[in-house]
Design a protein around this motif. Structure first.
Motif, PDB file in Angstrom:
ATOM      1  N   CYS A   1     -19.279   0.332 -42.034  1.00 27.20           N
ATOM      2  CA  CYS A   1     -18.962  -0.543 -40.893  1.00 27.20           C
ATOM      3  C   CYS A   1     -19.457   0.087 -39.592  1.00 27.20           C
ATOM      4  O   CYS A   1     -18.661   0.478 -38.712  1.00 27.20           O
ATOM      5  CB  CYS A   1     -17.456  -0.784 -40.814  1.00 27.20           C
ATOM      6  SG  CYS A   1     -16.734  -1.488 -42.309  1.00 27.20           S
TER       7      CYS A   1
ATOM      8  N   ILE B   1     -16.630  -8.514 -39.370  1.00 27.81           N
ATOM      9  CA  ILE B   1     -17.497  -9.290 -38.491  1.00 27.81           C
ATOM     10  C   ILE B   1     -18.914  -8.731 -38.587  1.00 27.81           C
ATOM     11  O   ILE B   1     -19.127  -7.520 -38.422  1.00 27.81           O
ATOM     12  CB  ILE B   1     -17.016  -9.224 -37.027  1.00 27.81           C
ATOM     13  CG1 ILE B   1     -15.571  -9.687 -36.925  1.00 27.81           C
ATOM     14  CG2 ILE B   1     -17.914 -10.074 -36.130  1.00 27.81           C
ATOM     15  CD1 ILE B   1     -14.980  -9.539 -35.534  1.00 27.81           C
TER      16      ILE B   1
ATOM     17  N   VAL C   1     -22.366  -8.190 -37.032  1.00 28.18           N
ATOM     18  CA  VAL C   1     -23.045  -8.194 -35.734  1.00 28.18           C
ATOM     19  C   VAL C   1     -24.549  -8.146 -35.993  1.00 28.18           C
ATOM     20  O   VAL C   1     -25.039  -7.148 -36.559  1.00 28.18           O
ATOM     21  CB  VAL C   1     -22.606  -6.993 -34.882  1.00 28.18           C
ATOM     22  CG1 VAL C   1     -23.322  -7.004 -33.531  1.00 28.18           C
ATOM     23  CG2 VAL C   1     -21.094  -6.983 -34.698  1.00 28.18           C
TER      24      VAL C   1
ATOM     25  N   LEU D   1     -17.563  -4.026 -31.226  1.00 32.74           N
ATOM     26  CA  LEU D   1     -16.784  -5.263 -31.138  1.00 32.74           C
ATOM     27  C   LEU D   1     -15.939  -5.229 -29.867  1.00 32.74           C
ATOM     28  O   LEU D   1     -15.316  -4.218 -29.534  1.00 32.74           O
ATOM     29  CB  LEU D   1     -15.872  -5.397 -32.367  1.00 32.74           C
ATOM     30  CG  LEU D   1     -16.591  -5.432 -33.726  1.00 32.74           C
ATOM     31  CD1 LEU D   1     -15.573  -5.558 -34.846  1.00 32.74           C
ATOM     32  CD2 LEU D   1     -17.580  -6.590 -33.768  1.00 32.74           C
TER      33      LEU D   1
ATOM     34  N   THR E   1     -18.391  -1.383 -35.790  1.00 29.73           N
ATOM     35  CA  THR E   1     -17.002  -1.561 -35.358  1.00 29.73           C
ATOM     36  C   THR E   1     -16.835  -1.223 -33.883  1.00 29.73           C
ATOM     37  O   THR E   1     -16.146  -1.922 -33.140  1.00 29.73           O
ATOM     38  CB  THR E   1     -16.068  -0.695 -36.217  1.00 29.73           C
ATOM     39  OG1 THR E   1     -16.191  -1.070 -37.584  1.00 29.73           O
ATOM     40  CG2 THR E   1     -14.613  -0.881 -35.787  1.00 29.73           C
TER      41      THR E   1
ATOM     42  N   GLY F   1     -18.812  -4.849 -38.532  1.00 30.98           N
ATOM     43  CA  GLY F   1     -17.692  -4.242 -37.836  1.00 30.98           C
ATOM     44  C   GLY F   1     -16.430  -4.606 -38.601  1.00 30.98           C
ATOM     45  O   GLY F   1     -16.270  -5.759 -39.021  1.00 30.98           O
TER      46      GLY F   1
ATOM     47  N   VAL G   1     -11.609  -4.278 -29.542  1.00 28.27           N
ATOM     48  CA  VAL G   1     -11.229  -3.887 -30.900  1.00 28.27           C
ATOM     49  C   VAL G   1     -11.008  -2.395 -30.932  1.00 28.27           C
ATOM     50  O   VAL G   1     -11.842  -1.634 -30.475  1.00 28.27           O
ATOM     51  CB  VAL G   1     -12.300  -4.309 -31.919  1.00 28.27           C
ATOM     52  CG1 VAL G   1     -12.077  -3.614 -33.250  1.00 28.27           C
ATOM     53  CG2 VAL G   1     -12.280  -5.803 -32.113  1.00 28.27           C
TER      54      VAL G   1
END
Length: 336
Positions: free
Chosen positions: A321, A303, A305, A327, A324, A311, A330
């Motif tokens: 990442c 994802i 961001v 998120l 992360t 993330g 998560v």
């Protein structure tokens, strides 16, 4: 020795064959004979001509009616209209908010390449497409809720395509309704999800079909997405599509929305012509349209961001990442 008697001339032979007895007549009677014979020939020709003319005039209405019936029969032997479905061209028109699905996990090298990108949709798609990626679009925001059976705001994702309708018929026809029918639905099978979520709002023009839910859930639509007073209303409540009789083809952008299940489906189009009401399937035969859902728990999820980077969730390498931890809901998994 006496000279041989000359044989009959060609003229004499033709005269004996076509006008028997002509040579035996005196000269004056021969002229009369020829005049009478000529008048008989001319009279016969004139009689044949006028008889055919009178017959043609007296039967013209029936023949015209018969020709029109035959033309209509031939016209109706071909399909009422031809439907052509083509995928949306994302190279020419890339939505702002997309998800890319892949049927296998990314390798460590591919993960590193992806997370080195800055989240530009076109750049991410250029990387994922050769790997077998497929684009799913975020549902466009609506200024007002869907009417006549649809949910206020469909919570799902869409895969757009272009539907082109054309008819070669000489007689006109009118498509006055379309309904979606689900053929099958199943759990999505994609293993990798690359998510480029909305940073704002974006309206996408076209027609929306609400196919959320499984096979038993009733589809709703198509709804108008264009901005204005008609947004959210059923397209065929105030519109119809005229084809044939020289009408130009109709191009529609269709956005079917699914939620947690991938569905194969087709469209039943109702149309009317001079013979009454009919239904034609889109696509023809046993072909179907597939609209793919996004899996809730894929093997890998990436994802982007805005302002924070990528993330990464699932069986992924957390190197590259940094977002992360930002998120929601998560828990980062151990790197693979």
């Amino acid at each position: 020795m006496a000279a041989p008697t000359p044989g009959p001339s060609v003229w004499n032979l033709l005269a004996d064959e076509r006008m028997p007895g002509l040579r035996r007549l005196p000269a004056k009677q021969r002229v009369l004979y020829l005049v009478v014979a000529g008048m008989v020939v001319v009279g016969g020709l004139l009689f044949a001509y006028y008889a055919n003319y009178v017959l043609d005039r007296t039967t013209s209405t029936d023949r015209l009616r018969s020709d029109k019936v035959a033309e209509k029969a031939v016209d109706r032997e071909q399909p009422a209209f031809v439907s052509t479905i083509t995928p949306h061209d994302y190279e020419q028109d890339m939505p702002e908010n997309i998800i890319v699905l892949l049927d296998r996990p990314l390798t460590t090298t591919e993960q590193a390449t992806l997370t080195s990108l800055r989240g530009d949709n076109a750049v991410v798609w250029a990387f994922m497409k050769p790997l077998g990626g497929r684009i799913v679009e975020y549902t466009p925001p609506l200024a007002k809720p869907l009417l006549e059976g649809g949910r206020a705001e469909p919570r799902g994702k869409a895969q757009s395509f272009n539907l082109n309708l054309n008819s070669d018929r000489g007689a006109g026809l009118t498509i006055n309704g379309m309904s979606a029918a689900k053929d099958s639905c199943s759990v999505p099978t994609a293993q990798t999800v690359v998510d480029l979520p909305p940073a704002g709002s974006e309206s996408r023009l076209g027609l929306l079909w609400d196919l959320t839910g499984g096979k038993a859930a009733t589809p709703h639509g198509p709804y108008v997405l264009d901005e204005g007073d008609a947004q959210g209303t059923l397209f065929f409540r105030y519109n119809a599509i005229d084809l044939g009789n020289g009408q130009s083809n109709m191009a529609l952008r269709i956005q079917p929305v699914v939620s947690d299940q991938t569905c194969t489906w087709h469209i039943d189009a109702t149309y009317t012509d001079t013979s009454g009401a009919h239904t034609q399937r889109i696509p023809s035969g046993l072909d179907t349209i597939t609209t793919e859902a996004v899996p809730r728990n894929p093997v890998q999820r990436f994802i982007h961001v805005p302002g924070s980077g990528w993330g990464c969730v699932g069986k992924v390498n957390q190197k590259g990442c940094p977002a992360t931890g930002f998120l929601p809901e998560v828990t980062p998994s151990a790197g693979s």
